[in-house]
Scaffold this motif. Structure first.
Motif, PDB file in Angstrom:
ATOM      1  N   ALA A  53       1.230  -1.136   0.170  1.00 30.94           N
ATOM      2  CA  ALA A  53       0.372  -0.302   0.047  1.00 30.94           C
ATOM      3  C   ALA A  53       0.652   1.244   0.120  1.00 30.94           C
ATOM      4  CB  ALA A  53      -0.676   0.505   1.285  1.00 30.94           C
ATOM      5  N   GLU A  54       1.772   1.513   0.497  1.00 31.33           N
ATOM      6  CA  GLU A  54       3.005   2.534   1.278  1.00 31.33           C
ATOM      7  C   GLU A  54       3.575   2.449  -0.761  1.00 31.33           C
ATOM      8  OE1 GLU A  54       7.023   3.830   3.013  1.00 31.33           O
ATOM      9  OE2 GLU A  54       5.963   1.901   4.032  1.00 31.33           O
ATOM     10  N   TRP A  55       4.030   1.647  -1.145  1.00 32.30           N
ATOM     11  CA  TRP A  55       4.965   1.623  -2.144  1.00 32.30           C
ATOM     12  C   TRP A  55       3.384   1.963  -3.385  1.00 32.30           C
ATOM     13  CZ3 TRP A  55       9.989   2.160  -3.133  1.00 32.30           C
ATOM     14  CH2 TRP A  55      10.654   1.920  -2.413  1.00 32.30           C
ATOM     15  N   LYS A  56       2.340   1.573  -3.407  1.00 34.14           N
ATOM     16  CA  LYS A  56       1.444   1.823  -4.337  1.00 34.14           C
ATOM     17  C   LYS A  56       0.990   3.113  -4.159  1.00 34.14           C
ATOM     18  CE  LYS A  56      -3.089   0.697  -6.247  1.00 34.14           C
ATOM     19  NZ  LYS A  56      -4.425   0.575  -5.726  1.00 34.14           N
ATOM     20  N   ASP A  57       1.186   4.162  -3.490  1.00 32.26           N
ATOM     21  CA  ASP A  57       1.700   5.508  -2.885  1.00 32.26           C
ATOM     22  C   ASP A  57       2.605   6.342  -3.461  1.00 32.26           C
ATOM     23  OD1 ASP A  57      -1.484   5.266  -1.523  1.00 32.26           O
ATOM     24  OD2 ASP A  57      -0.604   4.838   0.166  1.00 32.26           O
ATOM     25  N   LYS A  58       3.429   5.889  -3.719  1.00 30.88           N
ATOM     26  CA  LYS A  58       4.336   6.485  -4.070  1.00 30.88           C
ATOM     27  C   LYS A  58       4.705   6.362  -5.388  1.00 30.88           C
ATOM     28  CE  LYS A  58       7.320   6.038  -0.142  1.00 30.88           C
ATOM     29  NZ  LYS A  58       8.702   5.248   0.364  1.00 30.88           N
ATOM     30  N   PHE A  59       4.200   5.141  -6.040  1.00 28.78           N
ATOM     31  CA  PHE A  59       4.735   4.672  -7.269  1.00 28.78           C
ATOM     32  C   PHE A  59       3.494   5.400  -8.234  1.00 28.78           C
ATOM     33  CE2 PHE A  59       2.707   1.985 -10.949  1.00 28.78           C
ATOM     34  CZ  PHE A  59       3.625   2.200 -11.750  1.00 28.78           C
ATOM     35  N   VAL A  60       1.788   5.391  -7.184  1.00 27.99           N
ATOM     36  CA  VAL A  60       1.063   6.609  -8.662  1.00 27.99           C
ATOM     37  C   VAL A  60       1.837   7.566  -8.136  1.00 27.99           C
ATOM     38  CG1 VAL A  60      -1.561   7.259  -7.188  1.00 27.99           C
ATOM     39  CG2 VAL A  60      -0.639   4.906  -7.468  1.00 27.99           C
ATOM     40  N   LYS A  61       2.031   8.578  -7.232  1.00 28.46           N
ATOM     41  CA  LYS A  61       2.601   9.753  -7.347  1.00 28.46           C
ATOM     42  C   LYS A  61       3.639  10.406  -8.485  1.00 28.46           C
ATOM     43  CE  LYS A  61       1.053  11.039  -2.708  1.00 28.46           C
ATOM     44  NZ  LYS A  61       1.846  11.186  -1.366  1.00 28.46           N
ATOM     45  N   THR A  62       4.307   9.162  -8.391  1.00 28.74           N
ATOM     46  CA  THR A  62       5.142   9.445  -9.944  1.00 28.74           C
ATOM     47  C   THR A  62       4.843   9.116 -10.656  1.00 28.74           C
ATOM     48  OG1 THR A  62       6.482   7.494  -7.478  1.00 28.74           O
ATOM     49  CG2 THR A  62       7.985   7.887  -9.649  1.00 28.74           C
ATOM     50  N   LYS A  63       4.447   7.836 -11.258  1.00 26.98           N
ATOM     51  CA  LYS A  63       3.085   7.736 -12.353  1.00 26.98           C
ATOM     52  C   LYS A  63       2.732   9.133 -12.686  1.00 26.98           C
ATOM     53  CE  LYS A  63      -0.159   5.300 -12.722  1.00 26.98           C
ATOM     54  NZ  LYS A  63      -1.437   4.872 -12.569  1.00 26.98           N
ATOM     55  N   ASP A  64       2.642   9.677 -12.144  1.00 22.55           N
ATOM     56  CA  ASP A  64       1.747  10.993 -11.928  1.00 22.55           C
ATOM     57  C   ASP A  64       2.537  11.318 -12.741  1.00 22.55           C
ATOM     58  OD1 ASP A  64      -0.932   9.653 -11.613  1.00 22.55           O
ATOM     59  OD2 ASP A  64      -1.447  10.721  -9.842  1.00 22.55           O
ATOM     60  N   ALA A  65       3.402  12.115 -12.482  1.00 17.58           N
ATOM     61  CA  ALA A  65       4.591  13.389 -12.161  1.00 17.58           C
ATOM     62  C   ALA A  65       5.359  12.776 -13.929  1.00 17.58           C
ATOM     63  CB  ALA A  65       5.451  13.340 -11.183  1.00 17.58           C
ATOM     64  N   VAL A  66       5.719  11.234 -13.807  1.00 12.41           N
ATOM     65  CA  VAL A  66       5.535  11.398 -14.613  1.00 12.41           C
ATOM     66  C   VAL A  66       5.371  11.436 -16.399  1.00 12.41           C
ATOM     67  CG1 VAL A  66       6.907   9.374 -16.720  1.00 12.41           C
ATOM     68  CG2 VAL A  66       7.549   9.624 -14.653  1.00 12.41           C
ATOM     69  N   LYS A  71       3.699  14.823 -20.849  1.00 16.32           N
ATOM     70  CA  LYS A  71       2.735  15.371 -21.856  1.00 16.32           C
ATOM     71  C   LYS A  71       3.552  17.518 -21.569  1.00 16.32           C
ATOM     72  CE  LYS A  71      -1.554  12.922 -20.298  1.00 16.32           C
ATOM     73  NZ  LYS A  71      -3.134  13.512 -20.187  1.00 16.32           N
ATOM     74  N   ASP A  72       3.450  17.490 -20.971  1.00 17.53           N
ATOM     75  CA  ASP A  72       4.498  18.910 -20.625  1.00 17.53           C
ATOM     76  C   ASP A  72       5.140  18.837 -22.018  1.00 17.53           C
ATOM     77  OD1 ASP A  72       2.288  19.759 -19.111  1.00 17.53           O
ATOM     78  OD2 ASP A  72       3.714  19.766 -17.397  1.00 17.53           O
ATOM     79  N   VAL A  73       6.064  18.463 -22.201  1.00 18.66           N
ATOM     80  CA  VAL A  73       7.710  18.279 -22.722  1.00 18.66           C
ATOM     81  C   VAL A  73       6.901  18.006 -24.306  1.00 18.66           C
ATOM     82  CG1 VAL A  73       9.701  17.135 -23.473  1.00 18.66           C
ATOM     83  CG2 VAL A  73       9.425  17.200 -21.095  1.00 18.66           C
TER      84      VAL A  73
END
Length: 106
Positions: A53-66, A71-73
């Protein structure tokens, strides 16, 4: 305004069909890869004190940032290349020459 300025195209918008299709395919591929990684993380839950659960939260945040950064680039690159096509062609030609020189040096 000079005659050269009259020939410039307006900056690209996200609705540009050709580039938007390519971008959406790339983003879809990234999203699918991220979902596969997420499933693999969930399979590891419970092994050796791993907290999925902890790693999933970190992963989702990282995925969204990437995905957001990608998209911006992509949109900024599309806008620049559309506005200055000969500059972009010159940069690509220079990179091609540099790559060719590096390959031929073996």
């Amino acid at each position: 305004m000079t005659t050269r300025d009259n020939h410039r195209r307006p900056p690209a918008t996200p609705e540009t069909p050709l580039n938007a299709n390519r971008l959406s395919k790339s983003l879809r591929s990234i999203r699918e890869s991220a979902q596969m990684l997420e499933e693999q993380l969930l399979d590891l839950d419970g092994d050796d004190g791993f907290d999925a659960a902890e790693w999933k939260d970190k992963f989702v945040k990282t995925k969204d940032a990437v995905v957001s950064g990608t998209k911006d680039v992509a949109l900024k690159t599309d806008e620049y290349v559309t506005s200055y096509p000969w500059v972009a062609a010159g940069i690509c030609a220079g990179l091609g020459v540099l790559t060719g020189m590096m390959i031929s040096r073996r």
